[in-house]
Scaffold this motif. Structure first.
Motif, mmCIF file in Angstrom:
data_model
loop_
_atom_site.group_PDB
_atom_site.id
_atom_site.type_symbol
_atom_site.label_atom_id
_atom_site.label_comp_id
_atom_site.label_asym_id
_atom_site.label_seq_id
_atom_site.Cartn_x
_atom_site.Cartn_y
_atom_site.Cartn_z
ATOM 1 N N LEU A 27 0.813 -1.213 0.000
ATOM 2 C CA LEU A 27 0.000 0.000 0.000
ATOM 3 C C LEU A 27 0.846 1.261 0.000
ATOM 4 O O LEU A 27 1.978 1.281 0.468
ATOM 5 N N CYS A 28 0.249 2.311 -0.540
ATOM 6 C CA CYS A 28 0.733 3.684 -0.435
ATOM 7 C C CYS A 28 2.204 3.780 -0.863
ATOM 8 O O CYS A 28 2.579 3.292 -1.911
ATOM 9 N N ASP A 83 1.126 0.395 -6.465
ATOM 10 C CA ASP A 83 0.454 0.183 -5.183
ATOM 11 C C ASP A 83 -0.897 -0.506 -5.342
ATOM 12 O O ASP A 83 -1.534 -0.441 -6.387
ATOM 13 N N LEU A 85 -4.700 -1.699 -3.036
ATOM 14 C CA LEU A 85 -5.780 -1.051 -2.288
ATOM 15 C C LEU A 85 -6.068 -1.796 -0.986
ATOM 16 O O LEU A 85 -5.886 -3.015 -0.907
ATOM 17 N N ARG A 102 -5.739 -6.552 1.783
ATOM 18 C CA ARG A 102 -5.050 -5.850 0.698
ATOM 19 C C ARG A 102 -5.241 -6.617 -0.598
ATOM 20 O O ARG A 102 -5.192 -7.854 -0.609
ATOM 21 N N ALA A 139 1.984 4.702 -4.519
ATOM 22 C CA ALA A 139 1.028 5.659 -3.926
ATOM 23 C C ALA A 139 0.169 6.419 -4.923
ATOM 24 O O ALA A 139 -0.207 7.559 -4.658
ATOM 25 N N GLU A 141 -2.863 5.585 -5.462
ATOM 26 C CA GLU A 141 -4.198 5.539 -4.873
ATOM 27 C C GLU A 141 -4.366 6.465 -3.674
ATOM 28 O O GLU A 141 -5.485 6.654 -3.212
ATOM 29 N N THR A 142 -3.273 7.020 -3.158
ATOM 30 C CA THR A 142 -3.395 7.708 -1.873
ATOM 31 C C THR A 142 -2.813 9.116 -1.907
ATOM 32 O O THR A 142 -3.525 10.075 -2.186
ATOM 33 N N VAL A 143 -1.520 9.241 -1.650
ATOM 34 C CA VAL A 143 -0.931 10.566 -1.446
ATOM 35 C C VAL A 143 -0.310 11.160 -2.701
ATOM 36 O O VAL A 143 0.267 12.245 -2.652
ATOM 37 N N ASN A 298 -6.700 17.896 -4.011
ATOM 38 C CA ASN A 298 -5.884 16.709 -4.238
ATOM 39 C C ASN A 298 -5.405 16.698 -5.686
ATOM 40 O O ASN A 298 -4.850 17.672 -6.163
ATOM 41 N N HIS A 359 -11.503 -1.368 -8.346
ATOM 42 C CA HIS A 359 -11.893 -1.089 -6.958
ATOM 43 C C HIS A 359 -13.047 -1.984 -6.500
ATOM 44 O O HIS A 359 -13.726 -1.668 -5.532
#
Length: 387
Positions: A27-28, A83, A85, A102, A139, A141-143, A298, A359
């Motif tokens: 992840l991430c 990455d 989810l 995950r 990352a 999906e996230t940051v 974002n 997803h």
């Protein structure tokens, strides 16, 4: 359909890479084992340079062409995300995730395998001039690992001129490419509204400043906000969370709302944030409570460059008889947007056959799509870097 024969020859190997990655999702920014697997393959292929640890676990690899004039030759970047989810997998596949909670539910395992396949071919053939820069990022999906890698200066460091990426598409036929010039995916913003009052016993409302009526009014106002926007400009404002209260006879001190905002135009994005602030302040004042809007910008919109998109479409037509070049923009978001802000390029969807959506706990990348994606990447390089 014209798949590169050599790539078709190691389709089974690409499937093995992909299934290994699928079993071991990360992840991430913490894609360290994935990155180690990628680096091991790249070293086997004989890439000329590898840099690791960018955005914590990102990898950049360089393949130099034969007889390249480094001063004036093309430099093209190809990107894959790595990455997974935080979801529990329900595919029942032999190669299903071995990590509870995950899974690779967005095809990033396939994206990585396709780029590795292209890397293997390009290292074997070196049938191009200039430089190819392979970007494996965490990352998405996230940051926004793409944002971090761009901020780290990878494009400047390696002289990148253009950048391209593919994303698997479970809504398109196997081998079908879909794209468009201009905005293809939306900007994605999040917001939280915190409404604070004075709680108490619900039987004595005169002793309270109830935050609930203001929160409900704010929610209705935000959902209706698009009625004031230009109807020809896409905008989504969604209230997806509301939290407050603990019992039927207690007025809470606080209610929290949250959701997402999607847009394509910077002007519409600015307008939405301003109007949301006005709605929140107005509803709170009318009810005599306090309300604070936390609006978080974002990913920006993913905007394809016209010339590079036209070129990518030509390359896709070399690979597939199924190419759509006027895809309607989608309200999902992508952190490849940061790379397209930094350099001209294009983002395309690659059909893998219709099935469960990304997803979704039953989504799985179709390994048969990998030869199409890897063939696209190598033909793009061979045409742009023609010797």
């Amino acid at each position: 359909m014209v798949i590169v024969n050599r790539i078709a020859g190691f389709a089974e190997e690409m499937a093995g890479w992909r299934q290994h990655l699928h079993r071991h999702p990360e992840l991430c920014l913490q894609c360290h084992e994935t990155a180690a697997f990628v680096v091991e393959r790249l070293r086997e292929f004989g890439v000329d340079h590898i840099e690791t640890g960018i955005a914590e676990s990102g990898v950049v690899a360089v393949i130099e062409g034969q007889g390249a004039d480094k001063g004036g030759s093309p430099v093209t970047a190809l990107r894959a995300d790595m990455d997974a989810l935080p979801m529990q997998e329900k595919t029942g596949a032999e190669w299903a995730s071995t990590v509870p909670g995950r899974m690779h539910a967005c095809g990033h395992d396939g994206h990585t395998a396709m780029l590795l396949g292209a890397a293997k071919y390009l290292c074997e053939t070196r049938g191009f001039k200039g430089r190819v820069v392979l970007v494996f990022q965490p990352a998405e999906e996230t940051v926004g690992g793409g944002r971090i890698m761009v901020s780290d200066g990878i494009f400047d460091r390696y002289g990148v001129q253009e950048v391209y990426a593919l994303h698997t598409d479970p809504f398109g036929a196997l081998g079908e490419f879909r794209t468009r010039p201009g905005p293809i995916m939306a900007a994605a913003d999040d917001y939280t509204v915190t409404v604070r009052g004075v709680g108490g016993h619900a039987a004595y409302p005169q002793e309270c400043y109830d935050p609930m009526p203001a929160a409900l009014a704010i929610g209705q106002g935000l959902q209706a906000l698009v009625r004031g926007a230009d109807p020809l400009q896409a905008l989504v404002v969604a209230v997806t969370q509301i939290h407050g209260g603990s019992a039927s006879n207690i007025v809470p001190d606080e209610v929290v709302l949250g959701g997402t905002v999607r847009s394509f135009s910077p002007e519409v994005r600015d307008w939405a944030e301003r109007r949301m602030g006005e709605i929140v302040a107005g509803c709170a004042a009318a009810q005599g409570v306090e309300a604070v809007l936390d609006y978080r910008r974002n990913y920006p919109a993913t905007v394809n460059h016209a010339a590079q998109t036209a070129f990518a479409v030509e390359v896709a037509r070399d690979i597939s008889g199924q190419v759509i070049d006027d895809l309607a923009p989608e309200m999902g978001a992508e952190d490849f947007s940061y790379m397209l802000e930094a350099r001209p390029g294009a983002f395309l969807f690659l059909g893998q056959g219709v099935g469960p959506s990304v997803h979704h706990p039953k989504f799985d990348f179709n390994d048969a799509a990998a030869v199409h994606g890897a063939s696209f990447f190598v033909r793009l390089i061979e045409r742009r870097h023609a010797r």
